[in-house]
Design a protein around this motif. Structure first.
Motif, short mmCIF file in Angstrom:
data_model
loop_
_atom_site.label_atom_id
_atom_site.label_comp_id
_atom_site.label_asym_id
_atom_site.label_seq_id
_atom_site.Cartn_x
_atom_site.Cartn_y
_atom_site.Cartn_z
N SER A 124 -8.04 -3.64 19.52
CA SER A 124 -7.85 -4.97 18.94
C SER A 124 -8.09 -4.89 17.44
O SER A 124 -8.83 -4.03 16.96
CB SER A 124 -8.77 -5.99 19.61
N LEU A 125 -7.45 -5.77 16.71
CA LEU A 125 -7.70 -5.91 15.28
C LEU A 125 -8.55 -7.15 15.08
O LEU A 125 -8.16 -8.25 15.52
CB LEU A 125 -6.38 -6.06 14.50
N SER A 126 -9.69 -6.98 14.44
CA SER A 126 -10.61 -8.10 14.27
C SER A 126 -10.66 -8.57 12.83
O SER A 126 -10.94 -7.78 11.93
CB SER A 126 -12.03 -7.70 14.69
N ASP A 127 -10.44 -9.85 12.66
CA ASP A 127 -10.58 -10.46 11.34
C ASP A 127 -12.01 -11.01 11.23
O ASP A 127 -12.23 -12.22 11.15
CB ASP A 127 -9.54 -11.55 11.15
N PHE B 148 -11.91 0.60 28.61
CA PHE B 148 -12.60 0.78 27.33
C PHE B 148 -11.70 0.41 26.17
O PHE B 148 -10.65 1.01 25.96
CB PHE B 148 -13.08 2.24 27.21
N ALA B 149 -12.12 -0.58 25.43
CA ALA B 149 -11.35 -1.04 24.26
C ALA B 149 -12.18 -0.86 23.00
O ALA B 149 -13.40 -0.92 23.03
CB ALA B 149 -10.97 -2.51 24.44
N VAL B 150 -11.48 -0.61 21.91
CA VAL B 150 -12.16 -0.55 20.61
C VAL B 150 -11.63 -1.69 19.74
O VAL B 150 -10.41 -1.90 19.66
CB VAL B 150 -11.95 0.82 19.93
N GLY B 151 -12.55 -2.40 19.15
CA GLY B 151 -12.19 -3.50 18.24
C GLY B 151 -12.30 -3.03 16.80
O GLY B 151 -13.40 -2.74 16.35
N LEU B 152 -11.18 -2.93 16.14
CA LEU B 152 -11.18 -2.46 14.75
C LEU B 152 -11.59 -3.64 13.87
O LEU B 152 -10.76 -4.48 13.50
CB LEU B 152 -9.81 -1.92 14.37
N ASP C 290 1.85 0.23 22.32
CA ASP C 290 1.31 -0.93 23.04
C ASP C 290 -0.19 -0.88 23.26
O ASP C 290 -0.76 -1.82 23.84
CB ASP C 290 2.00 -1.06 24.41
N ALA C 291 -0.85 0.17 22.82
CA ALA C 291 -2.31 0.20 22.96
C ALA C 291 -2.95 -0.89 22.10
O ALA C 291 -4.05 -1.35 22.40
CB ALA C 291 -2.85 1.57 22.55
N ALA D 124 2.25 -1.91 11.53
CA ALA D 124 1.88 -0.55 11.14
C ALA D 124 1.04 0.15 12.22
O ALA D 124 1.26 1.32 12.53
CB ALA D 124 1.11 -0.59 9.81
N VAL D 125 0.11 -0.58 12.79
CA VAL D 125 -0.74 0.03 13.82
C VAL D 125 0.07 0.31 15.08
O VAL D 125 -0.06 1.36 15.70
CB VAL D 125 -1.98 -0.85 14.12
N ARG D 126 0.94 -0.62 15.44
CA ARG D 126 1.76 -0.40 16.64
C ARG D 126 2.76 0.74 16.43
O ARG D 126 3.12 1.42 17.38
CB ARG D 126 2.46 -1.69 17.06
N ALA D 127 3.19 0.92 15.21
CA ALA D 127 4.07 2.06 14.93
C ALA D 127 3.34 3.37 15.21
O ALA D 127 3.95 4.39 15.57
CB ALA D 127 4.55 2.02 13.48
N GLN D 128 2.02 3.33 15.06
CA GLN D 128 1.21 4.54 15.28
C GLN D 128 0.76 4.69 16.74
O GLN D 128 0.84 5.77 17.31
CB GLN D 128 -0.04 4.47 14.37
N VAL D 129 0.28 3.61 17.34
CA VAL D 129 -0.34 3.71 18.67
C VAL D 129 0.40 2.92 19.75
O VAL D 129 -0.04 2.91 20.91
CB VAL D 129 -1.82 3.26 18.66
#
Lengths: 305, 305
Positions: A172-175, A135-139, A198-199, A191-196
């Motif tokens: 994932s980060l979606s543009d 299960f992945a979430v695309g931001l 390798d997810a 910034a996101v990797r600092a928080q989560v």
């Protein structure tokens, strides 16, 4: 040699953005042909109501077909828990859910604010866990929104953490809007990797302003290991402002292979798969430069290094 | 905030690659309009025999015209000492000479091997020094050649040093063939700068395989401070294999400005200059994504940071 996963999203993001409905047999031929080139993952469709997107009505059948292809990771997009249930019933290896970082966009698009979306993600996470599906979430709209404009980095970081807490195994980060620039990609991925950690594996980029591959390069520098792309950049139309194609798979594979990344994809074979799209969708423009220019003369030497 | 010089080479590299001859008045209008957007440097033409390139026959007149524009750095391309003499006579601020790193290409193209080219560079260096003009050498086919294939990095490093020794004040690496990939750009820029330091300022990239902006980004990371580009990517034709447009100025300016680099260029004004090209060259395709998509909604916020 770093392996970079190219996830072909054309059968979903490409086809859902165009008017014609590609016949099921052509979709199967496309999926089979790309898998035969070594493309490791294909998003074969999305589990949205067929009344909304008739192009995606055969997604369950495509999932079953694609699961018969050895070695291929079969994924689909789902908008909500209902779609997630349909996806696992069809037998996907994994599914991903878009989660709009622009709350205005989220409310207008799926009538859910951020809090409600996190609860939906929690429900989808349970469905995935029970079925043993990934299960992945695309931001989505992570780099900006055509309604809100700039989206604060802090919002993206907070929603990334909330998504993981609610059960997402991968982000994932979606543009979505084609707003990203390489400096922003570096800042946001960091910034996101600092928080989560390798997810965050994936960038889903659009080439709306021609910056797609530069943004991909910026992401790779920050530890991104999966890139979404669409064969022929299908679904993008630079002549309709606001419309925006995905990264072109062919150009992305050229860049990565030439750079010495391992993608497992035979580019020269891949270039021939375009013929399936050209035949099935004769009125749709196909993008990309490598298909016209061909590989560079020393391509084989580059990829052998 | 780092200043990156965008050198508009369309009036030279763009126009010399197409069949029609742009009328002098249109060229003047183009140059004046770009300068008015803040473009700091324009390569207005080349001093080659008009019998070879009728498109460039009015270069001297354009130099005189462009020298009348305050703040604009007026440069031209010259193939040899004879061209250099004509360039300084016309009054250029500076000129650059292409030097093919593929010796086979050099011999076939200008009938000079590397040793003979270094002597020609020495002669051009003397002409520049006497006239007080700036002299740059463009190391062409630096990333590979359509005849030789791979060009050894050691050759490029050696010829870079030899060019400086012979009187070049500045160097550029030219991806004449559109072969460059970002990893190679990093390696080659690093290697040449290790040899000649800050004398290597410039990348001249072609977008033949769609990797142009990614290659530019890789160069910026290694200290490149000048990028050549062509408005509308003029001169490139992705449908003619081997033909290859320059970086599209519009997309490059968007990328750099959005990233927070300072270019001094007003992008929204620049986008309107395309109309001059469209009118003067109605049958030539113009490239670029930003002209169709427009700037992102938060563009002004980005560039204000």
């Amino acid at each position: 040699m770093t392996f970079i996963t190219i996830s072909e999203v054309g059968p979903r993001d490409g086809l859902q953005s165009i008017k014609p409905v590609m016949p099921l047999e052509a979709k199967k031929a496309w999926i089979a042909a790309e898998a035969a080139c070594g493309v490791p993952e294909i998003e074969v469709g999305s589990f949205v109501p067929p009344s909304l997107l008739p192009q995606m009505a055969d997604t369950a059948e495509l999932v079953r077909f694609a699961r018969g292809i050895e070695g291929l990771n079969v994924v689909a997009l789902v908008p909500n828990a209902k779609g997630a249930a349909r996806a696992v019933e069809a037998g996907v290896h994994g599914f991903s859910a878009p989660f709009s970082m622009s709350e205005t966009h989220s409310i207008r698009n799926v009538r859910k604010d951020h809090t409600q979306m996190i609860e939906e993600i929690r429900a989808m996470g349970r469905i995935a866990a029970e079925a043993g599906a990934h299960f992945a979430v695309g931001l989505s709209t992570a780099f900006g929104c055509t309604i809100e404009g700039a989206v604060p980095q802090a919002t993206v970081v907070r929603m990334a953490a909330a998504s993981i807490e609610a059960g997402a195994k991968e982000l994932s980060l979606s543009d979505t809007t084609g707003y990203a620039d390489p400096a922003q990609v570096r800042r946001l991925v960091r910034a996101v990797r600092a928080q989560v950690g390798d997810a965050l594996t994936t960038l889903h980029l659009h080439n709306t302003r021609g910056l797609g591959l530069a943004n991909a390069l910026a992401g790779l520098d920050e530890g991104i290991t999966t890139l979404d792309a669409s064969l022929g950049g299908l679904g993008g139309c630079p002549y309709a402002p606001g419309a925006s194609g995905n990264l072109v798979t062919e150009d992305l594979v050229l860049m990565l292979n030439a750079m010495g990344y391992k993608t497992g994809i035979d580019l020269e074979k891949l270039l021939k798969v375009r013929a399936i799209l050209a035949e099935a969708l004769p009125d749709e423009p196909l993008y990309g430069f490598t298909p016209d220019a061909g590989v560079m003369m020393d391509y084989q030497e580059r990829i052998a290094q």
